[in-house]
Write an enzyme that holds these catalytic residues in place. Structure first.
Site, PDB file in Angstrom:
ATOM      1  N   LEU A  55       0.871  -1.164   0.000  1.00  0.00           N
ATOM      2  CA  LEU A  55       0.000   0.000   0.000  1.00  0.00           C
ATOM      3  C   LEU A  55       0.911   1.217   0.000  1.00  0.00           C
ATOM      4  CD1 LEU A  55      -2.764  -0.858   2.673  1.00  0.00           C
ATOM      5  CD2 LEU A  55      -2.977  -0.971   0.187  1.00  0.00           C
ATOM      6  N   ASP A  56       0.542   2.238  -0.744  1.00  0.00           N
ATOM      7  CA  ASP A  56       1.318   3.468  -0.730  1.00  0.00           C
ATOM      8  C   ASP A  56       1.398   4.012   0.692  1.00  0.00           C
ATOM      9  OD1 ASP A  56       1.406   3.234  -3.482  1.00  0.00           O
ATOM     10  OD2 ASP A  56      -0.290   4.603  -3.791  1.00  0.00           O
ATOM     11  N   ALA A  57       2.448   4.756   0.988  1.00  0.00           N
ATOM     12  CA  ALA A  57       2.630   5.298   2.335  1.00  0.00           C
ATOM     13  C   ALA A  57       1.412   6.080   2.848  1.00  0.00           C
ATOM     14  CB  ALA A  57       3.887   6.162   2.389  1.00  0.00           C
TER      15      ALA A  57
END
Length: 232
Positions: A55-57
């Site tokens: 998952l993106d930050a």
């Protein structure tokens, strides 16, 4: 980090915003270990753990991990075969269609690759604020999103391509509406949450559905859409 599900083969956490899954390769600034899920989980669980996907930050929600390389391969295979149903919630600028398919290639290493995202509109809100100079009010859609493929920033890039960027997206979004959400509405960060993941357990053959609980940010988003709801 809250653990949402755990058995002998894998577990899932509710990833907070601002945490990287593992050390970023091309970050322009140093990322402390305390902001890296891999480090935090290995320290807290006192064992090796392996991320199954990313998952993106700035994205929150359900994130799968395993405790063995064999389990990682099995769950990764489900992703590769598209037997993992991932569901996200997002807030986007403007009024999207009631449902749709975004089937547009996305560049990866300067090469276009297949990318497909499906979505369904859940709610629409119209706020009595002129954000920018074009419209006297601001309209937003709350959407349920299911990515068919899994490309880098796929959801964020796809909605930007159809002129409905995600709120709080500093890379692909609209800076005016991002500022409005952050400063006026005090809803900060990317409005994207991995709400659930569903698949058949590779070992027990039972259906598994893991859901992320609500949080203060999305409770406030729900209140906003209920207060300013309208029918397009």
């Amino acid at each position: 980090m809250n653990i949402l599900y755990q058995d002998d083969y894998f577990f899932a956490i509710d990833k907070p915003a601002g945490f990287f899954v593992h050390p970023p390769e091309f970050s322009p600034y140093p990322v402390p270990k305390e902001k890296i899920c891999l480090h935090v989980l290995r320290e807290s669980m006192k064992r090796e753990v392996f991320p199954v996907h990313r998952l993106d930050a700035p994205t929150t929600g359900v994130l799968l991990w395993t405790t063995s390389r064999d389990a990682t391969r099995e769950l990764s295979r489900l992703f590769m075969d598209r037997n993992m149903e991932k569901t996200y919630h997002a807030v986007v600028r403007g009024v999207v269609d009631t449902e749709g398919i975004i089937d547009l290639p996305l560049e990866f290493d300067d090469v276009p690759v297949e990318a497909c995202t499906t979505y369904k509109r859940l709610k629409v809100a119209e706020l009595p604020y002129a954000v920018g100079k074009k419209y006297p009010t601001a309209r937003y859609s709350w959407v349920e999103v299911r990515p068919v493929t899994g490309r880098w920033h796929q959801i964020r890039r796809h909605f930007d391509r159809i002129a409905h960027p995600l709120l709080g997206d500093i890379e692909h979004g609209d800076s005016h509406h991002n500022r409005f959400f952050r400063d006026t509405l005090e809803i900060r960060g990317l409005c994207l949450k991995a709400t659930s993941i569903e698949f058949v357990h590779p070992w027990t053959k039972q259906n598994v559905k893991i859901e992320a609980p609500s949080c203060d940010k999305w409770t406030r988003i729900e209140k906003l859409f209920n207060e300013y709801s309208f029918t397009p």
